[in-house]
Design a protein around this motif. Structure first.
Motif: not given
Length: 351
Positions: A119, A123, A142, A159, A233
């Motif tokens: 994750v 990002d 986040e 997220r 994404s």
């Protein structure tokens, strides 16, 4: 048959049996083997892997393949015979188990850590691509992961961007931890988060930490993220974790948001972590990843600078795949653009 002969035969049989038993005993090592490659510019389950909403996306061509390594799992045993077989296989590597896994690390802990890294790296990769395109990106706090069975399960999601806790604005992960501690075990910790473009308020009751009854936990991992000007994404399989696909994610996002084909229509593979400013960092299993990329037909493999020496020892012929050094996201873009224009271009190769 003399007594000495009988004794010798018995000794030989026992020795063979001893070696046979030893060959199947577990040893404290793990193996790394070439894993599957994934074209991040392709579709998965009928949808583009790189998803963009709120900004124009462009059709592209070629392949940008992230590379993976298959590693002996934390709960899997490795026999002496298997370790020796891997030792003599040039495409595989053998490492002490404690180099890869912490002592007594469970499958769930490995999975959670890998998920958090994925994750975070996605990002950061998106941020590096957007910064390469000239966007300014504010930093946010986040949620990276929510632990199974924790108070936050079903309330907070990966997220979620945390705006405040119990009315106090948060600026970093430390502030979230402090505010949860202030709420206390069994108290109310009301999170205001941004999710899918909307603001949402959820209340979580912290529980006591297993090793400290006075320490309040809600069961989330939080860290620094980015406030993107539109939705981007990278929808990759949950089976793939870790931060090593950062560079390839960045290039795929950049290619999707710019006209033409960054790859020049040819298959490109690579690896490397990436920071928000586009710096490419080293990873593990570089030799196995190069073998996997060569087997998939990639023409170029993008290598983090700190991995170049190990990459050159992968045993893959230069005519099979070119090892191009990628110091930064920007230099990788320049190298691929140069290669797309001229396959004989002078690229920054590992040497």
């Amino acid at each position: 048959m003399t007594r000495r002969t009988v004794s010798s035969i018995i000794a030989c049989v026992l020795l063979v049996m001893l070696f046979a038993v030893a060959a199947f005993l577990p040893v404290p090592y793990v193996t790394m083997s070439p894993g599957p490659t994934v074209d991040v510019l392709a579709e998965s389950k009928g949808e583009e892997i790189v998803q963009v909403e709120g900004h124009r996306r462009y059709d592209t061509d070629g392949r940008l393949e992230l590379t993976t390594v298959s590693v002996t799992g934390p709960s899997q045993g490795l026999s002496l015979a298997e370790a020796l077989a891997a030792w003599f296989d040039r495409t595989r590597a053998v490492y002490p188990r404690d180099v890869v896994y912490a002592p007594d690390e469970s499958v769930e802990e490995v999975r959670r850590q890998s998920s958090v890294q994925m994750v975070s790296s996605q990002d950061t990769a998106i941020a590096a691509a957007l910064k390469e395109l000239g966007f300014e990106l504010p930093v946010v706090t986040e949620v990276f992961a929510v632990n199974d069975g924790s108070p936050a399960e079903g309330k907070l999601e990966a997220r979620d961007r945390i705006v405040s806790v119990n009315g106090t604005p948060v600026s970093d992960a430390t502030a979230v931890t402090e505010l949860v501690q202030k709420a206390g075990v069994g108290g109310d910790a009301t999170f205001v988060v941004r999710r899918d473009g909307a603001t949402k308020s959820v209340t979580v009751q912290p529980e006591a930490a297993p090793d400290d009854p006075t320490k309040a936990l809600v069961g989330v991992t939080v860290g620094g993220g980015y406030d993107f000007p539109f939705d981007v994404s990278v929808n990759i399989s949950d089976d793939i974790g870790g931060p090593s696909a950062g560079l390839i994610f960045s290039l795929a996002v950049y290619d999707t948001l710019t006209p033409g084909a960054l790859t020049g229509g040819v298959p490109i593979a690579g690896t490397g972590t990436i920071t928000g400013d586009g710096t490419v960092g080293p990873i593990g299993g570089i030799q196995q990843k190069i073998v996997a990329a060569a087997d998939s037909g990639a023409e170029i493999f993008l290598v983090p600078p700190d991995n170049c020496a190990a990459a050159l020892a992968a045993g893959v012929d230069d005519e099979e795949i070119e090892l191009v050094r990628a110091d930064t996201m920007h230099s990788a873009v320049q190298a691929l653009e140069a290669y797309a224009a001229d396959e004989n271009a002078d690229l920054p190769r590992c040497s």
